[in-house]
Scaffold this motif. Structure first.
Motif, short mmCIF file in Angstrom:
data_model
loop_
_atom_site.label_atom_id
_atom_site.label_comp_id
_atom_site.label_asym_id
_atom_site.label_seq_id
_atom_site.Cartn_x
_atom_site.Cartn_y
_atom_site.Cartn_z
N PRO A 1 -12.26 -10.60 -1.93
CA PRO A 1 -11.45 -11.24 -0.78
C PRO A 1 -12.11 -12.62 -0.31
CG PRO A 1 -11.67 -9.00 -0.25
CD PRO A 1 -12.46 -9.16 -1.61
N VAL A 2 -11.41 -13.51 -0.07
CA VAL A 2 -11.90 -14.91 0.42
C VAL A 2 -12.44 -14.44 2.14
CG1 VAL A 2 -11.37 -16.98 1.54
CG2 VAL A 2 -10.35 -16.33 -0.59
N ASN A 3 -13.76 -14.83 2.21
CA ASN A 3 -14.39 -14.58 3.62
C ASN A 3 -14.28 -12.94 3.55
OD1 ASN A 3 -14.90 -17.13 4.38
ND2 ASN A 3 -12.72 -17.09 5.20
N SER A 4 -15.02 -12.33 2.60
CA SER A 4 -14.85 -10.69 2.47
C SER A 4 -15.60 -10.20 3.52
CB SER A 4 -15.46 -10.45 0.96
OG SER A 4 -15.21 -9.11 0.67
N THR A 5 -15.15 -8.74 3.83
CA THR A 5 -15.43 -7.76 4.79
C THR A 5 -15.25 -6.62 4.37
OG1 THR A 5 -13.71 -7.61 6.14
CG2 THR A 5 -15.23 -9.44 6.81
N ARG A 6 -16.12 -5.46 4.65
CA ARG A 6 -15.67 -4.16 4.27
C ARG A 6 -14.35 -4.00 4.41
NH1 ARG A 6 -18.80 0.97 4.27
NH2 ARG A 6 -20.72 -0.34 4.41
N GLU A 7 -13.70 -4.24 5.58
CA GLU A 7 -12.36 -3.89 5.81
C GLU A 7 -11.48 -4.46 4.98
OE1 GLU A 7 -14.94 -3.22 9.17
OE2 GLU A 7 -14.51 -4.86 8.45
N LEU A 8 -11.56 -5.88 4.41
CA LEU A 8 -10.62 -6.37 3.31
C LEU A 8 -10.82 -5.74 2.13
CD1 LEU A 8 -11.32 -10.09 4.27
CD2 LEU A 8 -9.33 -8.89 4.91
N VAL A 9 -11.96 -5.57 1.84
CA VAL A 9 -12.29 -4.73 0.49
C VAL A 9 -11.52 -3.21 0.64
CG1 VAL A 9 -13.84 -3.68 -1.22
CG2 VAL A 9 -14.19 -6.08 -0.18
N GLN A 10 -11.57 -2.66 1.70
CA GLN A 10 -11.02 -1.23 1.62
C GLN A 10 -9.30 -1.30 1.79
OE1 GLN A 10 -12.80 0.27 5.50
NE2 GLN A 10 -14.38 1.15 4.39
#
Length: 449
Positions: A219-228
């Motif tokens: 994801p753009v500006n990826s975080t753990r929450e976005l990947v989940q």
């Protein structure tokens, strides 16, 4: 498994899975890829003006000419308590169709030796990369299934060894806390790329040789929450759709250097998918895998295709091999599941049963079963069930095949590319064998360390 029994016969299901397995491990470079971007690599066709303006330095091939481009090895081992006798048809199907090894061990009297044997088997299957998959075997265990997956692939275009250096990784996004340095590899080359606009996710394919590709979803500006959140939206159909839409681009890629090893229980995975009775002592219906009777008339002579035929004749033959003296009767209007619960056989949409003639016959059958099992009877009351399924994977992501690479870090950083793909936050990897579309590895990476 969600298969439509009205459209696929018992034989077709097994033959399809058997062929799929053979295709996966064949390492046959002649198999045609099923992805359009591999067939339309326009990015590599530079015109004369581009050649004059920019000279792309290609990485050299591995120095070892005997090194295989891709190795995919799957080990299927079925280990049973000493004294157990497998039904000859099950034994033949496991060996010939699924390349599974069947081995008898003494879990009760020699647990240490059994653990050592299984671990040595795994060690050999995986070229020494995976070991110690089993540490303990319960004395109640009758049957253990062990599966290994070993993958090693050379990149189609290797990473440049002199370009690997520490770079910042942001597990909580570019503006989040707790960033850290990790060794990150680099290369510039033509690779398949797609921007999944609906989810604001960038997808890059990093090809291995011989029709295997690592796909990176970030994801753009990826975080753990976005990947989940992304994981819940990725399906086999979505992956196929994205791969079909990918286009070749000149890409500069920065990617973490990693070694991933993971052990999981397939038992818990299958239970999450809805498979329960296979592992439950009182409900598993596996007693037909085993037999305590000698084959009537000698060795099994049926061809593997005949064994797979879901016919009334095979169902009758099964009962007669178990009890040559019984009388066969048909029972109409009984479904497969209910039929098997009655200790009958099902074939050709017909339930056939063996009618016992008297108490002496029942006593003879029980005695033969006890003798054949060395004390264990092959009745459903013996609770034959799968105690555990273990799966261990090992994956190395590095610059493999880059001996003699001449590019420098400065060169990598200055090459002008259409896409800059910097994997410096949480991401998903999916390594796919293209001819079969099967994922060899899939998972999210939140911390490459």
């Amino acid at each position: 498994m969600g298969l439509n029994k009205g459209q696929l016969s018992f034989q077709e299901i097994h033959m399809s899975f058997g062929r799929l397995f053979q295709d996966l491990v064949s390492n046959d470079p002649s198999l045609e890829p099923l992805v359009t971007w591999r067939l339309n690599d326009k990015c590599n066709r530079y015109d004369e003006e581009e050649d004059e303006e920019e000279e792309f330095v290609q990485s050299q091939s591995p120095s070892n000419p005997n090194e295989k481009d891709v190795i995919i090895q799957i080990g299927n081992g079925i280990f049973a308590q000493n004294g157990t006798t497998f039904d000859a048809r099950y034994d033949k199907l496991a060996r010939d169709l699924y390349q599974s090894e069947l081995q008898l061990l003494d879990f009760i009297q020699d647990e240490t030796g059994s653990v050592r044997y299984i671990n040595n088997w795994v060690h050999n299957q995986t070229h020494g990369r995976i070991a110690d998959i089993v540490s303990h075997i319960s004395p109640d265990t009758i049957l253990m299934i062990v599966n290994t997956l070993y993958f090693r692939g050379l990149w189609e275009e290797p990473f440049q060894p002199l370009a690997t250096r520490n770079r910042r990784f942001f597990p909580n996004g570019p503006d989040g806390p707790d960033s850290f340095d990790i060794p990150m590899m680099a290369k510039s080359h033509c690779m398949p790329y797609y921007h999944w606009q609906e989810e604001n996710v960038r997808v890059l394919g990093v090809p291995y040789r011989q029709n295997v590709t690592m796909y990176i979803f970030m994801p753009v500006n990826s975080t753990r929450e976005l990947v989940q959140s992304l994981q819940a939206k990725i399906s086999a159909n979505k992956v196929n759709d994205i791969v079909t839409k990918m286009k070749m681009k000149s890409v500069t890629l920065l990617f973490p250097k990693m070694h991933i090893s993971n052990s999981i229980s397939l038992k818990s995975v299958l239970q999450q998918l809805g498979v329960y009775t296979l592992f439950e002592r009182n409900d598993a219906d596996l007693y037909r895998l085993l037999t305590g009777l000698n084959r009537h008339g000698g060795e099994e002579t049926l061809d593997i295709l005949d064994i797979l035929q879901d016919t009334k004749e095979n169902a009758i033959r099964q009962l007669q091999q178990q009890n040559p003296e019984c009388i066969i009767v048909e029972r109409n209007g009984i479904e497969r599941g209910d039929c098997l619960k009655e200790h009958c056989a099902y074939g050709g949409q017909v339930c056939v049963c063996c009618v016992e003639q008297d108490d002496d016959f029942r006593r003879r059958r029980r005695r033969r079963r006890r003798d054949g099992f060395g004390g264990m009877m092959a009745s459903k009351n013996e609770s034959i069930f799968v105690n555990e399924m273990l799966h261990k994977v090992d994956l190395t992501v590095n610059e493999r095949g880059t001996e003699g690479g001449a590019a420098t870090a400065t060169l990598i950083d200055r090459i002008s590319s259409q896409v800059s793909f910097i994997v410096n936050g949480p991401f998903i990897i999916l390594i796919r064998e293209e001819p079969t579309r099967l994922p060899l590895f899939y998972g999210s990476v939140y911390n490459p360390k």
